[in-house]
Enzyme design. Structure first.
Site, PDB file in Angstrom:
ATOM      1  CG  PHE B 113      -2.367  -0.139   0.933  1.00 37.36           C
ATOM      2  CD1 PHE B 113      -2.831  -1.076   0.020  1.00 37.36           C
ATOM      3  CD2 PHE B 113      -3.298   0.684   1.570  1.00 37.36           C
ATOM      4  CE1 PHE B 113      -4.193  -1.193  -0.256  1.00 37.36           C
ATOM      5  CE2 PHE B 113      -4.661   0.570   1.310  1.00 37.36           C
ATOM      6  CZ  PHE B 113      -5.102  -0.368   0.405  1.00 37.36           C
ATOM      7  CD  GLN B 226      -6.086  10.116   2.838  1.00 39.95           C
ATOM      8  OE1 GLN B 226      -6.791   9.146   3.084  1.00 39.95           O
ATOM      9  NE2 GLN B 226      -4.808  10.147   3.165  1.00 39.95           N
ATOM     10  CG  HIS B 228      -8.571   7.507  -2.489  1.00 36.28           C
ATOM     11  ND1 HIS B 228      -8.199   7.013  -3.721  1.00 36.28           N
ATOM     12  CD2 HIS B 228      -8.325   6.527  -1.589  1.00 36.28           C
ATOM     13  CE1 HIS B 228      -7.757   5.763  -3.554  1.00 36.28           C
ATOM     14  NE2 HIS B 228      -7.820   5.447  -2.271  1.00 36.28           N
ATOM     15  CG  LEU B 238     -12.259   4.066  -2.729  1.00 42.34           C
ATOM     16  CD1 LEU B 238     -11.202   5.151  -2.786  1.00 42.34           C
ATOM     17  CD2 LEU B 238     -12.424   3.553  -1.298  1.00 42.34           C
ATOM     18  CD  GLU B 241      -2.995   3.783  -0.935  1.00 35.16           C
ATOM     19  OE1 GLU B 241      -3.650   4.829  -0.774  1.00 35.16           O
ATOM     20  OE2 GLU B 241      -2.060   3.450  -0.202  1.00 35.16           O
ATOM     21  NE  ARG B 272      -5.247   6.219   0.486  1.00 37.58           N
ATOM     22  CZ  ARG B 272      -6.146   5.582   1.221  1.00 37.58           C
ATOM     23  NH1 ARG B 272      -6.863   6.252   2.111  1.00 37.58           N
ATOM     24  NH2 ARG B 272      -6.325   4.293   1.081  1.00 37.58           N
ATOM     25  CG  HIS B 337     -10.851   8.456   0.799  1.00 37.69           C
ATOM     26  ND1 HIS B 337     -11.881   7.617   0.452  1.00 37.69           N
ATOM     27  CD2 HIS B 337      -9.934   7.682   1.447  1.00 37.69           C
ATOM     28  CE1 HIS B 337     -11.594   6.384   0.872  1.00 37.69           C
ATOM     29  NE2 HIS B 337     -10.432   6.396   1.490  1.00 37.69           N
ATOM     30  NE  ARG B 372      -7.432   7.180   6.489  1.00 37.86           N
ATOM     31  CZ  ARG B 372      -7.596   6.212   5.579  1.00 37.86           C
ATOM     32  NH1 ARG B 372      -6.892   5.096   5.660  1.00 37.86           N
ATOM     33  NH2 ARG B 372      -8.447   6.365   4.583  1.00 37.86           N
TER      34      ARG B 372
END
Lengths: 323, 557
Positions: B113, B226, B228, B238, B241, B272, B337, B372
């Protein structure tokens, strides 16, 4: 996104049991791109025309399971049903609340029976004292064990299957497709210690009430294919307990019965399913049926080409299903 | 009169985990939720949950990655605690029945990730949130607790300087009902719907955060929002990721794999904030595709891998965008996001109000700091949900009986009726839509003083319009018009804290990128923003960041 707009006539079921004598349909005509989901259309009606329309919705991406409803009479998720094909096929979009549940208001239904049936199958791992969970580390699972979970974890409990199910309509004791698919998920879980008990408990007023119409599989928006999971459960149930429930006896009897003559012998089927005592108890009803349809009271002749039927049975015995 | 030791508001992963912990500690527990627990937005989390369980990985590396990902705004003591709890948390969820994806050897499968040094994201195909939510709900279902389903939180009752209960709106009956509680846990998730272009569910309106704020709780670091990097163009749905973790690549309109210019070492697997700014920059500088987007390519991964490990997004792309990722690229753009900010808490979930706790995305501990990492939010809900549940139950054991009375519900009903019933006025939907447009246009990935100051003026105008909001629906049952009015008020209050915090923070850190202050300013701004409610807008103060072992460094991926 570029593209032409279409005129979308949308007729929405409206009913507030507290104030309305009867349900009515309200018609709205919106200009929308063909790929617009029905949910988006309904939210536009709420935002631009009538904020009193009530419905359940949340994620708009087919993962929360909130927005199941009837769209042109089919149980669907509104968020993933585009308006274009509906307009093409039906000329309009008629939106109703789900079936098999009382209406609380407009498209909002009473889902308590659905959730009760879900709880009935004991939807949680039951510890197996002989095989405790490994301390401090995850359970190991073989690829074959993982493979048996393939469809069931997709379920989002939207109740589209429950709405589509004629067995639920006929008998509210029937757990419904979702609860049974969920049961299958626990039955095949190598971590669960109550496989046999689950299979025994679900048979009375349960598993065998399924009509095998496959409307649940057609309705399921996530590919869980509940009717197939129910067939899997029936096989496992017979394997676990033998054909001891009237439902399983009927299924096995059906199979053996047709094998004899290549055609169903109704008279014998009743005896095979219910046993001699049960058969005698049903006799008055049987006589009434025989008066109306005399051919059912006679043993049918063996059909021509029965050897073809036998071949089918042999193929089935090689790897098919008895249920 | 309804009374419980602990009332948990919100039934997603954080709320359910808090409830399970509080029940386990012997408390009489109720959950209040506007959705059935299985409908919670936790279920929409796709990619996975981080735990450094691989032989080559270590808890220290997870801590370091999280500290660096936070752009050094995360509290390092909290992050250390959080990462140590990761392994046991995942094992516990597996034992509860979570159906995780597995490797051929039967162990939990892991994928890489963004911003992570090793593949440490454990997953269940691309519906990890749903898998965890089902397992936790099923485990919780074996315990005694009361569920107030389809109830909205309208306010917290803080009296004698402690939280003593809540008032809820029962959608089914249309009545306002007080519930006395010795301790309350806010676990209502985010307020992503203050943006129009968001991956969040329609119901993510920050009701609990707003109620806590109005009751006197500090909101922490609200300006850190955040975006995304990869959401579908029109719907903003979405695309996990995990798609890049599995090997998906990003290309601009010229066919360039542009991430090499922004994150030369890890490319698409930068954190991100970095990837979202890169996509934004490519498009703004004219290197996007016509219509302003970039491509996420998965085709090279092959049908089998795409359809098994990325099943949901494959389905989403086909159904919602008419794109088949097996044979063609997915057009994507960033979308709001996640909120790093929320109700300020310590590691135990305690807020500045005695008896009030918070956990999950509604809270800010802070472990995410200014940005995050993917895979850390599911973990956060479970780790800190449990802590908040334990702490709330412990507080309830010694707390005096609340002094809530039936009249508290009547007073709340009168307050809200006065607020929303008038012969003429504006529908809440138009105010909400205008707020969303404002936040999309002026409080996005890149910010500057002039645009933010203008946004604040416009927000004040929206609040003035909200003072004349009107609910037209007169029915009792399932009155969404009234719910929408309550939600719009919550969203306006929270949007204001974001804008005010963003104006004040004259630096760029993590997800907060100021074009007029492009550098991180550790001397001036290595501190948390605290927003306190006041009638004329939030009052800001600041709190230090907790340090243990990691000195701030420049952040390069």
């Amino acid at each position: 996104m570029p593209g032409e707009l279409v005129e979308a006539p949308i007729e929405v079921y409206r009913f507030d049991p507290a104030t309305d004598k009867a349900p009515r349909y309200e018609r709205h005509v919106l200009s929308l791109a063909p790929h617009t989901p029905v949910l988006t259309a309904l939210l536009r009606i709420r935002a631009e025309e009538d904020p009193t329309l009530s419905l359940r919705y949340s994620c708009r991406s087919a993962i929360c399971g909130s927005c199941a409803m009837l769209i042109n009479s089919k149980s669907r998720l509104a968020c993933q049903t585009p308006i274009g094909p509906e307009i093409e096929r039906h000329g309009r979009i008629v939106v109703d609340p789900m079936r098999n549940q009382p209406v609380l208001r407009d498209l909002v239904t009473e889902m308590t029976p659905f959730w009760s049936q879900y709880r009935r199958i004991e939807p949680h791992l039951i510890a197996d004292p002989a095989h405790p969970m490994p301390e401090g580390r995850p359970t190991s699972m073989t690829p074959a064990q993982v493979e048996r979970f393939r469809e069931t974890p997709r379920c989002i409990a939207c109740a589209a299957c429950y709405s589509a199910c004629p067995a639920v309509e006929a008998d509210p004791m029937f757990p419904g497709p979702m609860a049974l698919a969920k049961l299958y998920r626990f039955v095949v879980d190598p971590r669960d210690g109550a496989t046999r008990e689950r299979l025994v408990r679900i048979q009375p007023n349960g598993l065998w009430l399924c009509l095998r119409c496959h409307l649940c599989t057609e309705a399921c928006p996530k590919g869980v294919r509940p009717s197939e999971r129910i067939m899997d459960l029936k096989e496992l149930a017979i394997a676990a307990q033998g054909a001891t429930d009237p439902g399983s006896r009927h299924a096995v009897a059906f199979k053996e019965n047709i094998r004899e003559r290549g055609v169903l012998n109704e008279l014998k089927l009743a005896r095979q399913t219910a046993g001699t005592a049960g058969f005698l108890a049903q006799l008055p009803q049987g006589v009434r049926i025989a008066r109306r349809k005399p051919e059912l009271s006679k043993t049918p002749p063996t059909i021509a080409g029965k050897e073809e039927v036998e071949k089918l049975y042999e193929a089935l015995d090689d790897g098919g299903s008895s249920a | 009169m309804r009374r419980h030791d602990v009332v948990v508001v919100g039934a997603g992963l954080a709320g359910q985990r808090a409830a399970l912990a509080a029940v386990g500690a012997g408390a009489d527990v109720a959950i209040v939720s506007k959705l059935h627990p299985l409908r919670s937005h936790s279920g929409a989390a796709q990619g996975g949950i981080n735990a450094a369980v691989g032989a080559e990985d270590s808890v220290d590396t997870h801590i370091y990655d999280t500290v660096k990902g936070s752009d050094y705004l995360g509290d390092q003591d909290a992050i250390e605690f959080f990462c140590r709890e990761a392994g046991p948390t995942v094992v516990e969820m597996e034992h509860f029945g979570t159906i995780f994806s597995r490797g051929d050897d039967g162990s939990l499968a892991r994928r890489p990730f963004g911003g992570a040094g090793f593949p440490r994201t454990i997953y269940a195909a691309d519906r990890t949130g749903l898998a965890l939510l089902q397992a936790l709900y099923e485990r919780l279902g074996t315990e005694p607790f009361t569920l107030y389903e389809e109830w909205d939180l309208t306010s917290l009752i803080v009296r004698d300087e402690r939280c003593q209960g809540i008032v809820g709106f029962d959608r089914r009956t249309g009545s306002f009902e007080p519930i006395a509680a010795k301790a309350v846990v806010i676990a209502t998730g985010p307020a992503g719907r203050i943006y129009g272009r968001t991956t969040n569910a329609h119901t993510c309106t920050g009701d609990g955060i707003a109620a806590a704020y109005r009751a006197g709780a500090f909101l922490k670091d609200m300006e850190f929002v955040q975006f995304h990097p990869t959401a579908l163009l029109e719907s903003a749905i979405l695309i996990t990721e995990g798609a890049r973790g599995e090997g998906g690549i990003l290309k601009n309109g010229k066919g360039e794999r542009f991430m090499s210019r922004y994150a030369p070492h890890v490319l698409e697997l930068a954190s991100r904030d970095v990837v979202s700014r890169a996509i934004w920059t490519e498009v703004k500088e004219g290197r996007g595709f016509p219509g302003d987007f970039v491509h996420l390519e998965l085709m090279h991964l092959g049908r089998e891998r795409i359809e098994s490990r990325l099943e949901e997004i494959c389905d989403f792309s086909r159904k919602f965008a008419g794109i088949d990722p097996v044979v063609e690229p997915i057009p994507v753009m960033p979308a709001q996001h996640y909120m790093m900010g929320g109700v300020g808490t310590n590691i135990q979930g305690a807020t500045n109000i005695p008896g009030l706790f918070a956990a999950g995305e509604a809270a800010c501990v802070s472990i995410h700091g200014a940005n995050r990492l993917g895979g850390n939010s599911l973990l956060e809900t479970l780790v800190f949900g449990k802590q908040a549940g334990i702490a709330a139950a412990a507080y309830a054991r010694t707390a005096a009986d609340p002094s809530i009375v039936v009249a508290d519900g009547k007073a709340e009903a009168a307050r809200i009726e006065t607020m929303v019933r008038r012969p003429d006025g504006e529908d809440p939907a138009t105010i909400r839509v205008d707020l969303q447009r404002l936040m999309d246009a002026q409080v996005g990935i890149y910010r500057d003083f002039a645009t933010l100051a203008d946004a604040l003026a416009k927000l004040k105008a929206l609040k003035a319009r909200y003072a004349k909001v009107r609910v037209r629906d007169g029915s009792k049952a399932f009155n969404l018009n009234l719910v929408e009015a309550l939600e719009a008020g919550n969203m306006l209050d929270l949007a204001e804290t974001i804008i005010v915090g963003a104006i004040a923070r004259t630096e760029s850190r993590g997800a907060h990128a100021r074009t007029d202050h492009p550098k991180r300013d550790d001397a001036g701004w290595m501190r948390h923003t605290l927003a306190a409610y006041a009638r004329d807008g939030p009052k800001l103060s600041y709190a230090p960041v907790a340090y243990t072992r990691w000195e701030p460094k420049e952040r390069v991926y």
